[in-house]
Design a protein around this motif. Structure first.
Motif, PDB file in Angstrom:
ATOM      1  N   ILE A  19       0.756  -1.143   0.209  1.00  0.00           N
ATOM      2  CA  ILE A  19       0.297  -0.074   0.024  1.00  0.00           C
ATOM      3  C   ILE A  19       0.825   1.020  -0.131  1.00  0.00           C
ATOM      4  CG2 ILE A  19      -1.504   1.510   1.013  1.00  0.00           C
ATOM      5  CD1 ILE A  19      -2.749  -1.422   2.960  1.00  0.00           C
ATOM      6  N   ARG A  20       0.561   1.738  -0.209  1.00  0.00           N
ATOM      7  CA  ARG A  20       1.288   3.321  -1.137  1.00  0.00           C
ATOM      8  C   ARG A  20       0.177   4.256  -1.812  1.00  0.00           C
ATOM      9  NH1 ARG A  20       2.740   5.223  -5.791  1.00  0.00           N
ATOM     10  NH2 ARG A  20       3.933   3.921  -7.349  1.00  0.00           N
ATOM     11  N   PRO A  21       0.325   6.180  -1.171  1.00  0.00           N
ATOM     12  CA  PRO A  21      -0.141   7.051  -1.725  1.00  0.00           C
ATOM     13  C   PRO A  21      -0.032   6.937  -3.050  1.00  0.00           C
ATOM     14  CG  PRO A  21       0.647   7.569   0.407  1.00  0.00           C
ATOM     15  CD  PRO A  21       1.231   5.940  -0.008  1.00  0.00           C
ATOM     16  N   MET A  22      -0.588   7.525  -3.727  1.00  0.00           N
ATOM     17  CA  MET A  22      -0.641   7.462  -5.534  1.00  0.00           C
ATOM     18  C   MET A  22      -0.752   8.396  -5.511  1.00  0.00           C
ATOM     19  SD  MET A  22      -0.228   4.471  -6.431  1.00  0.00           S
ATOM     20  CE  MET A  22      -0.784   4.332  -8.477  1.00  0.00           C
ATOM     21  N   ARG A  23       0.443   9.470  -6.816  1.00  0.00           N
ATOM     22  CA  ARG A  23      -0.087  10.675  -7.072  1.00  0.00           C
ATOM     23  C   ARG A  23      -0.631  10.467  -8.710  1.00  0.00           C
ATOM     24  NH1 ARG A  23       5.696  10.353  -6.111  1.00  0.00           N
ATOM     25  NH2 ARG A  23       5.660  11.992  -3.330  1.00  0.00           N
ATOM     26  N   LEU A  24      -0.261   9.867  -9.219  1.00  0.00           N
ATOM     27  CA  LEU A  24      -0.891   9.621 -10.788  1.00  0.00           C
ATOM     28  C   LEU A  24      -2.113   8.478 -10.346  1.00  0.00           C
ATOM     29  CD1 LEU A  24       1.959   9.402 -13.236  1.00  0.00           C
ATOM     30  CD2 LEU A  24       0.349  11.444 -12.447  1.00  0.00           C
ATOM     31  N   ASN A  25      -2.648   8.522 -11.557  1.00  0.00           N
ATOM     32  CA  ASN A  25      -4.129   6.711 -11.269  1.00  0.00           C
ATOM     33  C   ASN A  25      -4.817   6.881  -9.675  1.00  0.00           C
ATOM     34  OD1 ASN A  25      -1.911   4.916 -13.066  1.00  0.00           O
ATOM     35  ND2 ASN A  25      -3.649   6.052 -13.849  1.00  0.00           N
ATOM     36  N   ARG A  26      -4.987   7.973  -9.092  1.00  0.00           N
ATOM     37  CA  ARG A  26      -5.981   7.881  -8.057  1.00  0.00           C
ATOM     38  C   ARG A  26      -6.760   7.545  -7.969  1.00  0.00           C
ATOM     39  NH1 ARG A  26      -3.654  12.069  -4.069  1.00  0.00           N
ATOM     40  NH2 ARG A  26      -6.501  12.007  -3.459  1.00  0.00           N
ATOM     41  N   ASN A  27      -7.620   7.200  -9.003  1.00  0.00           N
ATOM     42  CA  ASN A  27      -8.749   6.108  -8.740  1.00  0.00           C
ATOM     43  C   ASN A  27      -8.661   5.629 -10.432  1.00  0.00           C
ATOM     44  OD1 ASN A  27     -10.602   6.551  -6.695  1.00  0.00           O
ATOM     45  ND2 ASN A  27     -10.187   8.668  -7.074  1.00  0.00           N
ATOM     46  N   ALA A  28      -8.111   4.035  -9.811  1.00  0.00           N
ATOM     47  CA  ALA A  28      -8.396   2.625 -11.155  1.00  0.00           C
ATOM     48  C   ALA A  28      -8.588   1.937 -10.497  1.00  0.00           C
ATOM     49  CB  ALA A  28      -5.696   2.888 -11.307  1.00  0.00           C
ATOM     50  N   ARG A  29      -9.164   1.293 -11.718  1.00  0.00           N
ATOM     51  CA  ARG A  29      -9.706   0.065 -11.652  1.00  0.00           C
ATOM     52  C   ARG A  29      -8.644  -1.440 -11.644  1.00  0.00           C
ATOM     53  NH1 ARG A  29      -8.760  -2.912 -16.170  1.00  0.00           N
ATOM     54  NH2 ARG A  29      -8.122  -1.883 -17.967  1.00  0.00           N
ATOM     55  N   MET A  30      -8.799  -2.325 -11.096  1.00  0.00           N
ATOM     56  CA  MET A  30      -8.475  -3.864 -10.562  1.00  0.00           C
ATOM     57  C   MET A  30      -7.691  -3.972 -12.309  1.00  0.00           C
ATOM     58  SD  MET A  30      -9.881  -6.397  -7.573  1.00  0.00           S
ATOM     59  CE  MET A  30      -9.928  -5.408  -6.267  1.00  0.00           C
ATOM     60  N   THR A  31      -6.293  -4.339 -12.222  1.00  0.00           N
ATOM     61  CA  THR A  31      -5.576  -4.704 -13.239  1.00  0.00           C
ATOM     62  C   THR A  31      -4.554  -5.309 -12.950  1.00  0.00           C
ATOM     63  OG1 THR A  31      -5.039  -2.293 -13.474  1.00  0.00           O
ATOM     64  CG2 THR A  31      -4.130  -3.799 -15.370  1.00  0.00           C
ATOM     65  N   GLU A  32      -4.452  -7.276 -14.281  1.00  0.00           N
ATOM     66  CA  GLU A  32      -3.836  -8.310 -13.324  1.00  0.00           C
ATOM     67  C   GLU A  32      -2.363  -8.067 -13.984  1.00  0.00           C
ATOM     68  OE1 GLU A  32      -6.118 -11.581 -14.687  1.00  0.00           O
ATOM     69  OE2 GLU A  32      -7.379 -11.736 -13.123  1.00  0.00           O
ATOM     70  N   HIS A  33      -1.818  -8.320 -13.203  1.00  0.00           N
ATOM     71  CA  HIS A  33       0.201  -8.063 -13.925  1.00  0.00           C
ATOM     72  C   HIS A  33       0.573 -10.027 -13.363  1.00  0.00           C
ATOM     73  CE1 HIS A  33      -0.471  -3.865 -14.338  1.00  0.00           C
ATOM     74  NE2 HIS A  33      -1.102  -4.002 -12.896  1.00  0.00           N
ATOM     75  N   ALA A  34       1.745  -9.400 -14.810  1.00  0.00           N
ATOM     76  CA  ALA A  34       2.924 -11.228 -14.139  1.00  0.00           C
ATOM     77  C   ALA A  34       4.117 -10.757 -14.349  1.00  0.00           C
ATOM     78  CB  ALA A  34       3.065 -11.953 -15.524  1.00  0.00           C
ATOM     79  N   TYR A  35       5.272 -10.820 -12.440  1.00  0.00           N
ATOM     80  CA  TYR A  35       6.071 -10.243 -12.437  1.00  0.00           C
ATOM     81  C   TYR A  35       6.798 -11.644 -12.762  1.00  0.00           C
ATOM     82  CZ  TYR A  35       3.299  -6.058 -11.496  1.00  0.00           C
ATOM     83  OH  TYR A  35       2.656  -5.526 -11.761  1.00  0.00           O
ATOM     84  N   GLY A  36       8.144 -12.302 -13.687  1.00  0.00           N
ATOM     85  CA  GLY A  36       8.384 -13.190 -13.485  1.00  0.00           C
ATOM     86  C   GLY A  36       8.051 -13.781 -12.606  1.00  0.00           C
ATOM     87  N   GLY A  37       7.074 -14.331 -12.505  1.00  0.00           N
ATOM     88  CA  GLY A  37       6.425 -16.007 -12.430  1.00  0.00           C
ATOM     89  C   GLY A  37       5.562 -16.049 -11.015  1.00  0.00           C
ATOM     90  N   LEU A  38       6.017 -14.258 -10.776  1.00  0.00           N
ATOM     91  CA  LEU A  38       5.063 -13.916  -9.897  1.00  0.00           C
ATOM     92  C   LEU A  38       3.476 -13.257 -10.235  1.00  0.00           C
ATOM     93  CD1 LEU A  38       7.293 -12.020  -7.291  1.00  0.00           C
ATOM     94  CD2 LEU A  38       6.612 -14.468  -7.009  1.00  0.00           C
TER      95      LEU A  38
END
Length: 259
Positions: free
Chosen positions: A201-220
């Motif tokens: 969790i952290r504060p956002m300067r950009l995309n202050r309200n953004a829909r859920m997005t799925e990601h993949a990070y090298g096996g994660l």
């Protein structure tokens, strides 16, 4: 004459592979006798490799022709005109040199922004702390109240560790971590099979309200989103589509508490 104590500079040089041969054995003995320091050094090394991997495409780009050494020397021999071209070249060279330094002392800004950057930061911290056998968290679940208060004060937002026991994950604890965009809170969970899960969790300067997005990070796998200026990323060693229901539960709890 007694051996001088191991300092932070020794540990940083060890991570960077720059400690001299005579000192290396002393540092290794120190780490063997101090598991907390060994875990910290292991974290530094893992984070260094993760960021090096993330920045590799930039480092492999060819040097722009405007920064060719022969061209820069030729420009220097010419009669002075305006200081701007040389100033720009100097700044660019300084930036390239800084990128090659030890990244544990300060992160370079990644190419992503908004929730994409949030997800990448969460994955990098997962690789460092979720795999740590000695010191994965600074506050344990027993001190979850103090942990939530500490993170809330640093983020200037009210933050509480989500309850994921219904999904079989118990809270291990958490910590405060640094990102290129300021401090972030990290909550770590585990289940009986040994799998670990992170809520970042952290504060956002950009995309202050953004829909859920799925990601993949090298096996994660990960799911990232933001609500009312606060960003969330759920990361684990599973495909994002498997983790998405857990992310839905985290968002539900956060919105319920904020209602």
């Amino acid at each position: 004459m007694s051996e001088r104590p191991i300092s932070e500079d020794d540990l940083q040089a060890f991570v960077d592979g720059a400690v001299d041969a005579a000192r290396e054995g002393v540092v290794r003995s120190y780490l063997a006798a101090h598991p907390d320091a060994a875990a910290r050094v292991s974290g530094y090394a893992a984070q260094r490799e993760a960021l090096r991997e993330a920045l590799a495409p930039i480092a492999e780009e060819p040097v722009p022709s405007t920064l060719n050494l022969d061209r820069l020397l030729a420009e220097r021999r010419r009669p002075p005109r305006a200081p701007w071209p040389m100033a720009a070249a100097a700044c660019a060279l300084l930036a390239l040199g800084s990128a090659g330094g030890w990244v544990a002392r300060g992160f370079g800004m990644p190419p992503q922004a908004g929730v994409s950057a949030l997800g990448q930061e969460a994955a990098e911290n997962y690789r460092v702390y979720a795999a740590d056998r000695f010191y994965p968290v600074e506050f344990t679940a027993r001190d979850s109240g103090a942990l939530s208060q500490w993170i809330s004060e640093r983020l200037n937002r009210s933050v509480t560790a989500p309850d994921l026991t219904s999904a079989g994950y118990r809270l291990m604890g958490g910590r405060l971590v640094a990102t290129p965009h300021g401090p972030a809170g990290l909550f770590l969970y585990s289940r009986s099979g040994g799998q670990r899960l992170e809520v970042f969790i952290r504060p956002m300067r950009l995309n202050r309200n953004a829909r859920m997005t799925e990601h993949a990070y090298g096996g994660l796998g990960g799911v990232a989103w933001s609500d009312d200026g606060l960003g969330y990323s759920l990361i684990g060693d599973a495909p994002a589509k498997v983790l998405h229901p857990l992310a839905d539960e985290v968002r539900r709890q956060v919105r319920t508490l904020g209602a």
